[in-house]
Design a protein around this motif. Sequence first.
Motif, short mmCIF file in Angstrom:
data_model
loop_
_atom_site.label_atom_id
_atom_site.label_comp_id
_atom_site.label_asym_id
_atom_site.label_seq_id
_atom_site.Cartn_x
_atom_site.Cartn_y
_atom_site.Cartn_z
N SER A 77 6.82 33.20 33.41
CA SER A 77 6.99 33.08 34.85
C SER A 77 6.17 31.91 35.40
N GLU A 79 4.65 30.72 39.20
CA GLU A 79 4.40 31.09 40.59
C GLU A 79 3.65 29.96 41.28
N GLY A 134 8.86 34.11 43.27
CA GLY A 134 8.45 33.75 44.63
C GLY A 134 9.50 32.90 45.31
#
Length: 213
Positions: A77, A79, A134
């Motif tokens: 991931s 962010e 996000g």
Amino acid sequence: IGKLFGTLDDSISLHQRKLSKLQETKKSLLQNMFPAEGEDRPKIRFAGYTYAWGQEAFEDIASRKSDAGISSQDLPSVEYEDIISDDGILNKDVRGKQTGKRGILFEEGDVLYGKLRPYLHNWLKPSFNGVAVGDFWVLQPHENIDVGFLYTLIKSPMFDSVANLSSGSKMPRADWNLVSSSAFSVPSTKEEQHKIGKLFGTLDDSISLHQRK
């Protein structure tokens, strides 16, 4: 002991000056290698190119991906907190992060653009496949658009001004309907696009090097 730490301080100061100079050079080139408003040619250009740039709606330059996925060891991931603002550099090895986070799938060759508080300049051209967690746009360049040029375009002053015409006051977000329908200057040949993207990619690599040092 004093001499050792004096040498370290001198090295830190040297790299900080070089970093600042590279960042200022990048900022200046972003202003001058794209045509100013009302003009069809940039002030600074590679030799051999003289034709006028065209105007393209952003939706004809890139598509926004929306396929959802969950992060894993193979799909790390990304962010906001993982990115050094303005520089588009990861501040950690994201492959060591917690897995199981939900977001938008991206691939190498896509561009990530942070739409929340766009003035924070959270953007990334990933060299791996993963999940954007996000408020990101995952942008895929169209066939006639070089990915390096797309990544440079989203950092340009013209794109920045449109993206910051956002809705909301406390938590402003870039408006996709506005951005996608707005026209931006684009070289008609992919060759010139590639040269522009490669130049700024080299600057980014140098900035990253001095950041790490």
